[in-house]
Design a protein around this motif. Sequence first.
Motif, PDB file in Angstrom:
ATOM      1  N   PRO A  41      39.500  37.240  49.760  1.00 40.58           N
ATOM      2  CA  PRO A  41      38.195  37.412  50.408  1.00 40.58           C
ATOM      3  C   PRO A  41      37.904  38.898  50.651  1.00 40.58           C
ATOM      4  CG  PRO A  41      39.537  35.809  51.594  1.00 40.58           C
ATOM      5  CD  PRO A  41      40.420  36.459  50.576  1.00 40.58           C
ATOM      6  N   ASN A  42      36.624  39.267  50.582  1.00 44.02           N
ATOM      7  CA  ASN A  42      36.281  40.686  50.744  1.00 44.02           C
ATOM      8  C   ASN A  42      36.680  41.233  52.115  1.00 44.02           C
ATOM      9  OD1 ASN A  42      34.297  39.468  52.258  1.00 44.02           O
ATOM     10  ND2 ASN A  42      32.582  40.366  51.146  1.00 44.02           N
ATOM     11  N   THR A  43      36.832  40.388  53.098  1.00 51.41           N
ATOM     12  CA  THR A  43      37.276  40.839  54.418  1.00 51.41           C
ATOM     13  C   THR A  43      38.745  41.249  54.424  1.00 51.41           C
ATOM     14  OG1 THR A  43      37.759  38.564  55.082  1.00 51.41           O
ATOM     15  CG2 THR A  43      35.571  39.432  55.643  1.00 51.41           C
ATOM     16  N   GLN A  44      39.469  40.938  53.343  1.00 48.24           N
ATOM     17  CA  GLN A  44      40.902  41.236  53.262  1.00 48.24           C
ATOM     18  C   GLN A  44      41.229  42.394  52.316  1.00 48.24           C
ATOM     19  OE1 GLN A  44      43.423  39.465  54.958  1.00 48.24           O
ATOM     20  NE2 GLN A  44      41.701  38.648  56.093  1.00 48.24           N
ATOM     21  N   TYR A  45      40.224  42.975  51.663  1.00 52.89           N
ATOM     22  CA  TYR A  45      40.490  44.023  50.660  1.00 52.89           C
ATOM     23  C   TYR A  45      41.306  45.184  51.218  1.00 52.89           C
ATOM     24  CZ  TYR A  45      36.904  41.904  47.591  1.00 52.89           C
ATOM     25  OH  TYR A  45      36.166  41.074  46.796  1.00 52.89           O
ATOM     26  N   THR A  46      41.004  45.619  52.431  1.00 54.03           N
ATOM     27  CA  THR A  46      41.712  46.780  52.981  1.00 54.03           C
ATOM     28  C   THR A  46      43.112  46.429  53.488  1.00 54.03           C
ATOM     29  OG1 THR A  46      40.691  46.460  55.152  1.00 54.03           O
ATOM     30  CG2 THR A  46      39.591  47.996  53.633  1.00 54.03           C
ATOM     31  N   GLN A  47      43.400  45.150  53.681  1.00 52.38           N
ATOM     32  CA  GLN A  47      44.719  44.740  54.156  1.00 52.38           C
ATOM     33  C   GLN A  47      45.646  44.258  53.042  1.00 52.38           C
ATOM     34  OE1 GLN A  47      42.309  42.454  56.212  1.00 52.38           O
ATOM     35  NE2 GLN A  47      41.824  44.157  57.544  1.00 52.38           N
ATOM     36  N   LYS A  48      45.090  43.965  51.871  1.00 50.29           N
ATOM     37  CA  LYS A  48      45.888  43.414  50.772  1.00 50.29           C
ATOM     38  C   LYS A  48      46.653  44.545  50.084  1.00 50.29           C
ATOM     39  CE  LYS A  48      47.375  40.504  47.714  1.00 50.29           C
ATOM     40  NZ  LYS A  48      48.524  39.690  48.045  1.00 50.29           N
ATOM     41  N   LEU A  49      47.937  44.671  50.423  1.00 53.35           N
ATOM     42  CA  LEU A  49      48.783  45.685  49.806  1.00 53.35           C
ATOM     43  C   LEU A  49      49.147  45.273  48.387  1.00 53.35           C
ATOM     44  CD1 LEU A  49      51.223  46.600  52.716  1.00 53.35           C
ATOM     45  CD2 LEU A  49      49.314  47.950  51.832  1.00 53.35           C
ATOM     46  N   LEU A  50      49.105  46.237  47.500  1.00 54.53           N
ATOM     47  CA  LEU A  50      49.443  45.974  46.108  1.00 54.53           C
ATOM     48  C   LEU A  50      50.908  46.320  45.843  1.00 54.53           C
ATOM     49  CD1 LEU A  50      46.235  47.442  44.455  1.00 54.53           C
ATOM     50  CD2 LEU A  50      46.755  45.041  44.941  1.00 54.53           C
ATOM     51  N   GLN A  51      51.463  45.643  44.866  1.00 55.14           N
ATOM     52  CA  GLN A  51      52.847  45.855  44.442  1.00 55.14           C
ATOM     53  C   GLN A  51      52.847  46.320  42.984  1.00 55.14           C
ATOM     54  OE1 GLN A  51      55.331  45.489  46.708  1.00 55.14           O
ATOM     55  NE2 GLN A  51      53.685  45.013  48.140  1.00 55.14           N
ATOM     56  N   PRO A  52      53.916  47.002  42.559  1.00 53.24           N
ATOM     57  CA  PRO A  52      53.978  47.409  41.154  1.00 53.24           C
ATOM     58  C   PRO A  52      53.779  46.208  40.221  1.00 53.24           C
ATOM     59  CG  PRO A  52      55.735  48.434  42.391  1.00 53.24           C
ATOM     60  CD  PRO A  52      55.078  47.441  43.314  1.00 53.24           C
ATOM     61  N   ASP A  53      53.023  46.449  39.158  1.00 52.98           N
ATOM     62  CA  ASP A  53      52.737  45.456  38.115  1.00 52.98           C
ATOM     63  C   ASP A  53      51.811  44.328  38.555  1.00 52.98           C
ATOM     64  OD1 ASP A  53      54.249  46.832  36.149  1.00 52.98           O
ATOM     65  OD2 ASP A  53      56.084  45.934  36.952  1.00 52.98           O
ATOM     66  N   ASP A  54      51.187  44.452  39.735  1.00 50.10           N
ATOM     67  CA  ASP A  54      50.177  43.457  40.123  1.00 50.10           C
ATOM     68  C   ASP A  54      49.058  43.455  39.097  1.00 50.10           C
ATOM     69  OD1 ASP A  54      51.312  42.367  42.391  1.00 50.10           O
ATOM     70  OD2 ASP A  54      50.062  43.481  43.803  1.00 50.10           O
ATOM     71  N   ARG A  55      48.466  42.290  38.925  1.00 50.62           N
ATOM     72  CA  ARG A  55      47.327  42.129  38.017  1.00 50.62           C
ATOM     73  C   ARG A  55      46.096  41.829  38.858  1.00 50.62           C
ATOM     74  NH1 ARG A  55      48.762  42.368  32.855  1.00 50.62           N
ATOM     75  NH2 ARG A  55      50.982  42.265  32.445  1.00 50.62           N
ATOM     76  N   ILE A  56      45.153  42.745  38.807  1.00 43.66           N
ATOM     77  CA  ILE A  56      43.949  42.668  39.618  1.00 43.66           C
ATOM     78  C   ILE A  56      42.781  42.346  38.700  1.00 43.66           C
ATOM     79  CG2 ILE A  56      42.416  43.991  41.132  1.00 43.66           C
ATOM     80  CD1 ILE A  56      45.268  45.766  41.258  1.00 43.66           C
ATOM     81  N   ASP A  57      42.016  41.346  39.081  1.00 45.11           N
ATOM     82  CA  ASP A  57      40.808  40.987  38.331  1.00 45.11           C
ATOM     83  C   ASP A  57      39.619  41.203  39.241  1.00 45.11           C
ATOM     84  OD1 ASP A  57      41.944  39.926  35.817  1.00 45.11           O
ATOM     85  OD2 ASP A  57      42.870  38.479  37.167  1.00 45.11           O
ATOM     86  N   ILE A  58      38.657  41.981  38.749  1.00 46.25           N
ATOM     87  CA  ILE A  58      37.406  42.199  39.449  1.00 46.25           C
ATOM     88  C   ILE A  58      36.318  41.606  38.570  1.00 46.25           C
ATOM     89  CG2 ILE A  58      35.846  43.899  40.440  1.00 46.25           C
ATOM     90  CD1 ILE A  58      38.372  45.635  40.899  1.00 46.25           C
ATOM     91  N   ILE A  59      35.653  40.582  39.102  1.00 48.76           N
ATOM     92  CA  ILE A  59      34.782  39.757  38.281  1.00 48.76           C
ATOM     93  C   ILE A  59      33.374  39.781  38.848  1.00 48.76           C
ATOM     94  CG2 ILE A  59      34.452  37.425  37.373  1.00 48.76           C
ATOM     95  CD1 ILE A  59      37.589  37.227  38.439  1.00 48.76           C
ATOM     96  N   ALA A  60      32.410  40.116  38.002  1.00 46.62           N
ATOM     97  CA  ALA A  60      30.989  40.096  38.385  1.00 46.62           C
ATOM     98  C   ALA A  60      30.395  38.768  37.939  1.00 46.62           C
ATOM     99  CB  ALA A  60      30.256  41.256  37.743  1.00 46.62           C
TER     100      ALA A  60
END
Length: 65
Positions: A41-60
């Motif tokens: 959820p967009n309310t969690q973007y600043t709290q979601k810590l990323l890890q090496p090799d994470d796969r992030i999808d940003i979808i319009a």
Amino acid sequence: MHVFINQVEQELPVGATLADAIALLQARLPFAAAVNLQFVPNTQYTQKLLQPDDRIDIIAPVTGG
């Protein structure tokens, strides 16, 4: 650390969040984001810590019929 944003390898600092990845891509609203196929959820973007090799999808959204 290396992550993949929309299947493209990117470099982010250790401790980066999903918000940092979105800023790197300069994504424009509206969009949805997922990390390792899990919607964030967009309310969690600043709290979601990323890890090496994470796969992030940003979808319009796509309109049409």
